[in-house]
Enzyme design. Structure first.
Site: not given
Length: 657
Positions: A450, A462, A500, A429
């Site tokens: 991800h 992702e 994120n 991440s």
């Protein structure tokens, strides 16, 4: 089945007028109507299909068959429901109401035919696909995992206007019907039989015979139990009020009017979408003109676009190998096993694997109700301390802790063992693929896949394409993500990727507001009033404050000063929900909160502004291809208020206003 012959034998003109339906009759005089929408891979009720069905019903009534059986000619399933493109293309409320009127009138006509009608359902029956079965007198479901029933209209901001609100409670009772209509969730064949939605759930080998016998015998229809009849009669108002209170816990009427409209339509108008007066909350015109409806239909289109990104490759996995049996790795393995894949799960020793296997048992027991399917699922999940599965796997996913050197060494070892055609993926991440792949002989083999925590609930995944990653590999990875029923989102290999990257400033800002003296409860309330499913502080506690701190450090840089409220809790080992206390204290998994303070528009704006600003930056910097993909990714990855249509759409609408 007896050898079939055309029902309109000798009348070629009548047979030729149907493009989307095939008609056959057997020796018992049963008409088999096969819906096979021309030029489409999936059956949907577009205007021409609905008009043709209406004409077909008139012709059948004139022919006076012994019975009629409706089935699908598509491998993809039964009927997906209304053609959403027609709703999107509607230019006025009158256009939308015309779509509702067509379905309402046609299905009422079907329900009134003087001969038995049977719906034979194999695969999905969604929305109008379920409503057409409700207009039939009998329903047979094929007992396969792909057979699913749902009325998902509430998720589009509308209601089941083709008879669902009227007929479903009469068939299964208010308890089960409201649960289906107010949540949009699916029901499998066995549950459908259990609640009375279908008359039988049968294996594929006997489905035609089961439908024929039902049509020939035409047994009396079962009555609802006394309790359900009371709830649909004298206790109707009480049931509706209790349901409204439950809905209010998760959806505000000003944000999501559809569930409240469903309850009003059932309670006050017996499910007739044309009975409510103009201006009524239950009126289809009111719903059709509400901005939430257009935005939720937009969200549906975004979801379909994300799904389409998994169709750019024909890659199919049979065996997945997951390295790292922590919460993330264990859940990835379990989700893959539940989707029918063979999975080997690797960690350093059996003691590390044991908690993951226990969690898998718990999740499978909760999600897979049939004990034989649950057993088969667990049989597909194989503990693998030695890592023998690497050599056989089609997809290898690394899900270990974020240590660059360890990941580099791991992928150098995995590359040497893996099949040349295997996808080598990292679930990182925060680390760049270019750095992770430095010890690989062929860095082009590495892609990011991800996942988000909790993996079973979070739909978005992702797909991270590094500078060296082969483009075809990224497409293969997206196809794998669709195979396990997740939504792939291609993103650029940049710190935080999309989700994120946007959450980081939003969470950091919330921590700073706490440092200014604003209560966590007040901030969470402000986020929920904006439309977020969970406030930033509750989210931080759920993710883990240690993980939030690590992610913040990665995004903001090692020299950035962390928020004091976060440091204080980390020093006291208060890591959030997993440790029993973070910003909130947890009892039996539930947060114990204090009283929230007053929430002003200014506070909501201060809280949400960094989220919106960062979302705009990700589009400007091409972290994702365009604003639509940013909206889709942030709705399905962070829960951004769906009724607002996505952060970029919200910014555009606000700018126009």
């Amino acid at each position: 089945m007896h050898p079939a012959e055309p029902i309109f034998k000798g009348d070629a003109a009548m047979s030729a007028k149907y493009k989307h339906f095939r008609l056959e009759t057997d020796r018992d005089g049963l008409v088999w109507v096969t819906m096979d929408k021309q030029g489409a891979s999936t059956n949907t009720f577009s205007k021409d299909v609905m008009e043709e069905l209406s004409a077909l019903i008139d012709d059948l009534v004139a022919m006076k068959p012994r019975a009629m059986i409706l089935r699908s000619g598509k491998d993809s399933g039964f009927i997906a429901g209304a053609d959403v493109e027609e709703f999107k293309a509607a230019r006025s409320v009158d256009d939308a109401l015309a779509i509702v009127r067509r379905g309402w009138d046609t299905f009422n006509k079907l329900a009134a035919v003087p001969f038995p009608t049977v719906a034979l359902v194999r695969g999905f029956a969604m929305g109008g696909g379920l409503e057409v079965t409700l207009a039939c007198k009998y329903r047979i479901a094929v007992d396969e995992p792909a057979t699913r029933f749902a009325l998902p209209e509430v998720m589009l901001g509308i209601l089941p206007g083709w008879g669902g609100v009227m007929r479903l409670p009469r068939l299964v009772g208010p308890t089960a019907a409201l649960d289906i209509m107010l949540t949009g969730k699916t029901v499998d064949a066995r549950k459908a039989k259990r609640i009375g939605l279908v008359d039988a759930a049968v294996p594929p080998r006997v489905m035609e015979n089961a439908a024929r016998m039902m049509a020939l015998e035409a047994p009396p229809q079962k009555k609802l139990p006394l309790k359900e009849r009371m709830m649909a009669g004298p206790l109707k108002g009480m049931v509706a009020n209790m349901a409204r209170k439950q809905v209010a816990k998760r959806a505000r009427p000003e944000h999501y009017p559809a569930p409240y409209a469903i309850l009003d339509l059932w309670q006050k108008y017996d499910g007739d979408p044309f009975a409510p007066p103009a201006g009524s909350a239950a009126s289809m015109a009111t719903l059709a003109s509400h901005p939430t409806t257009a935005n939720l239909i937009r969200v549906f289109a975004l979801q379909e676009r994300l799904k389409s990104l998994g169709k750019e490759s024909d890659f199919t996995a049979k065996h997945v190998h997951v390295i790292g049996a922590g919460v993330m790795g264990g859940d990835i393995a379990t989700v893959c096993a539940m989707r029918g894949l063979t999975v080997t799960l690797q960690d350093q020793n059996a003691e590390r694997l044991a908690p993951a296997v226990k969690r898998a048992h718990d999740l499978v027991r909760k999600r897979v109700k049939d004990k034989y399917r649950a057993r088969d699922t667990m049989d597909r999940l194989i503990p693998d301390v030695a890592g023998d599965g690497i050599r056989r796997a089609d997809v290898i996913i690394e899900a270990i802790f974020e240590n660059l050197e360890v990941k580099q060494n791991l992928f150098a070892e995995v590359e040497a063992k893996a099949k040349p055609t295997a996808i080598l993926a990292t679930n990182t991440s925060s680390l760049k693929l270019a750095d992770i792949s430095k010890k690989m002989k062929d860095p082009a083999r590495l892609v990011g896949i991800h996942f988000f925590n909790p993996v079973p609930q979070m739909m978005l995944v992702e797909i991270v394409k590094g500078d060296a990653t082969r483009p075809e590999l990224a497409k293969d990875a997206a196809a794998f993500v669709r195979q396990i029923d997740k939504l792939p989102l291609p993103v650029k290999d940049a710190p935080g990727f999309l989700v994120n990257r946007v959450l980081g400033p939003y969470m950091a800002n919330a921590f700073r507001l706490i440092d200014e003296g604003i209560a966590p409860e007040t901030l969470d309330k402000a986020a929920e009033q904006f439309g977020m499913p969970m406030g930033p502080i509750a989210l931080a506690d759920t993710v883990g404050l240690d993980i939030c701190a690590a992610a913040g450090k990665s995004l903001a840089g090692a020299d950035a000063k962390p928020p004091a409220c976060l440091v204080k809790r980390l020093e006291a080992n208060k890591l959030g929900k997993k440790s029993g206390e973070g910003f909130y204290r947890y009892e039996k998994g539930k947060a114990v909160k204090g009283q929230a303070g007053p929430v002003t528009d200014d506070l909501i704006e201060r809280l949400i502004a960094p989220y919106l600003a960062e979302a705009r930056k990700t589009v400007d910097e091409k972290i994702v291809a365009d604003a639509e993909l940013a909206d889709g990714g942030l709705i399905f990855g962070t829960g951004f208020a769906p009724f607002r249509g996505g952060p970029m759409h919200y910014l555009a609408e606000r700018g126009r206003a």
